[in-house]
Scaffold this active site. Structure first.
Site, PDB file in Angstrom:
ATOM      1  N   THR A  48       0.825  -1.205   0.000  1.00  0.00           N
ATOM      2  CA  THR A  48       0.000   0.000   0.000  1.00  0.00           C
ATOM      3  C   THR A  48       0.858   1.253   0.000  1.00  0.00           C
ATOM      4  OG1 THR A  48      -1.627  -1.215   1.316  1.00  0.00           O
ATOM      5  CG2 THR A  48      -1.883   1.173   1.201  1.00  0.00           C
ATOM      6  N   TYR A 111     -12.977  -5.253  -1.985  1.00  0.00           N
ATOM      7  CA  TYR A 111     -14.125  -4.926  -2.827  1.00  0.00           C
ATOM      8  C   TYR A 111     -15.081  -6.100  -3.011  1.00  0.00           C
ATOM      9  CZ  TYR A 111     -17.013  -2.755  -6.386  1.00  0.00           C
ATOM     10  OH  TYR A 111     -18.084  -2.234  -7.064  1.00  0.00           O
ATOM     11  N   TYR A 137      -2.538 -10.238   5.368  1.00  0.00           N
ATOM     12  CA  TYR A 137      -2.531  -8.796   5.613  1.00  0.00           C
ATOM     13  C   TYR A 137      -3.965  -8.380   5.907  1.00  0.00           C
ATOM     14  CZ  TYR A 137      -1.594  -3.801   4.654  1.00  0.00           C
ATOM     15  OH  TYR A 137      -1.476  -2.434   4.731  1.00  0.00           O
ATOM     16  N   ARG A 142      -8.935  -0.506   4.601  1.00  0.00           N
ATOM     17  CA  ARG A 142      -8.692  -0.419   3.156  1.00  0.00           C
ATOM     18  C   ARG A 142      -9.552  -1.401   2.363  1.00  0.00           C
ATOM     19  NH1 ARG A 142      -4.732   3.413   0.904  1.00  0.00           N
ATOM     20  NH2 ARG A 142      -3.343   3.946   2.616  1.00  0.00           N
ATOM     21  N   LYS A 165       0.258  -9.564   9.079  1.00  0.00           N
ATOM     22  CA  LYS A 165       0.439  -8.129   9.293  1.00  0.00           C
ATOM     23  C   LYS A 165      -0.917  -7.618   9.779  1.00  0.00           C
ATOM     24  CE  LYS A 165       1.327  -3.684   7.080  1.00  0.00           C
ATOM     25  NZ  LYS A 165       1.479  -2.947   5.808  1.00  0.00           N
ATOM     26  N   ILE A 203       6.820   4.631   9.749  1.00  0.00           N
ATOM     27  CA  ILE A 203       7.623   5.620  10.462  1.00  0.00           C
ATOM     28  C   ILE A 203       9.108   5.309  10.416  1.00  0.00           C
ATOM     29  CG2 ILE A 203       7.466   4.491  12.718  1.00  0.00           C
ATOM     30  CD1 ILE A 203       7.075   7.262  13.958  1.00  0.00           C
TER      31      ILE A 203
END
Length: 284
Positions: A48, A111, A137, A142, A165, A203
């Site tokens: 992403t 979706y 994930y 999202r 994740k 980060i």
């Protein structure tokens, strides 16, 4: 790598673009090496944060291959090859494996939002397309679908599905059969405190040494985590990866703008990011 074979600090790396919005391969390799010098064990390529949604398949695979061939010694490459089309995800997974990826990251199909049986079939097919570990994930913000922890444990029974994740902070917990990686920067410390693997982080592009210390100096983890809160907040001021690209560019690490439909940070957003960089001692 503190007991995590793929590393505890994996950076979900941005994809640099040049002035003509082409993938900047030289900047991509340079950024990978910079991240490893500053605390990352490896990267996740073309996820992403890497704007996979706007990469062509050719660009996507070229960058994964480049990451594998130009990696710093000992660095890990996790290839993001997920899709809401199982056949496409399998084809990309197979190619990434051939290119030398150490592991595969495969996002929950977005979706079309399959049910439990569909998710089990989807990940079973992906596992057959590689001989490498597979990261689930889970990022419902999202994809529009959440994988609850009981289903994560069921998915863990699929051969080679070894990690998750976890980007649903409310679900952060040990899962039988899976190594857990934080999918949000602000739960990295909690994930380490649980004795889990580490994080797939954003980060760490700009605060890599401090993130590394959170792994290596557990007695100071809470203090370091608290010091990074302004950055956690600033990097959420608008859609990822707009803020991290703005921050990198402010710090002189040129990664260009995001591709449409994402746009560069506006003046107000940029000011929030700049103030956080100054507050955290990263920018004068």
């Amino acid at each position: 790598m503190n007991g995590a074979p793929l590393g505890s600090v994996l950076t979900a790396m941005v994809t640099p673009f040049d002035s003509e919005m082409r993938a900047d391969e030289s900047a991509f390799v340079s950024l990978f090496h910079h991240l490893v010098r500053h605390g990352s064990d490896g990267i996740v390529a073309c996820a992403t944060t890497g704007e996979a949604a706007t990469l062509t398949d050719e660009e996507h695979l070229r960058l994964i291959g480049l990451a594998c061939s130009e990696r710093p010694p000992g660095a890990t490459v996790v290839a993001s090859t997920g899709s809401n089309n199982t056949a496409q995800a399998c084809a990309m997974t197979e190619r990434a494996t051939e290119l030398g990826a150490d592991a595969i990251l495969s996002v929950t199909p977005y979706y079309n939002r399959p049910n439990r049986r569909g998710l089990l079939r989807h990940y079973s097919e992906i596992s057959r397309a590689t001989d490498k570990p597979v990261f689930l994930y889970n990022i419902p913000s999202r994809t529009g679908i959440d994988i609850p922890n009981d289903l994560l444990a069921e998915l863990a029974t699929i051969e080679r599905v070894d990690y998750v994740k976890q980007a649903n902070s409310a679900n952060l917990a040990p899962v039988e059969g899976l190594g857990v990686y934080a999918g949000n920067d602000d739960i990295f410390a909690r994930t380490l405190d649980l004795g889990e693997c580490g994080g797939v982080l954003v980060i760490s592009h700009i605060a890599g040494e401090r993130i590394r210390r959170m792994v290596d100096e557990p007695e100071r983890r809470a203090e370091i985590d608290a010091s990074l809160k302004p950055l956690y907040q600033a990097l959420g001021v608008t859609t990822n990866p707009i803020p991290i690209k703005a921050a990198l560019n402010m710090l002189g690490i040129r990664v260009g703008p995001p591709r449409l439909p994402l746009v560069e940070a506006d003046e107000a957003e940029s000011e929030v990011i700049r103030k956080a960089l100054v507050e955290c001692g990263l920018l004068e």
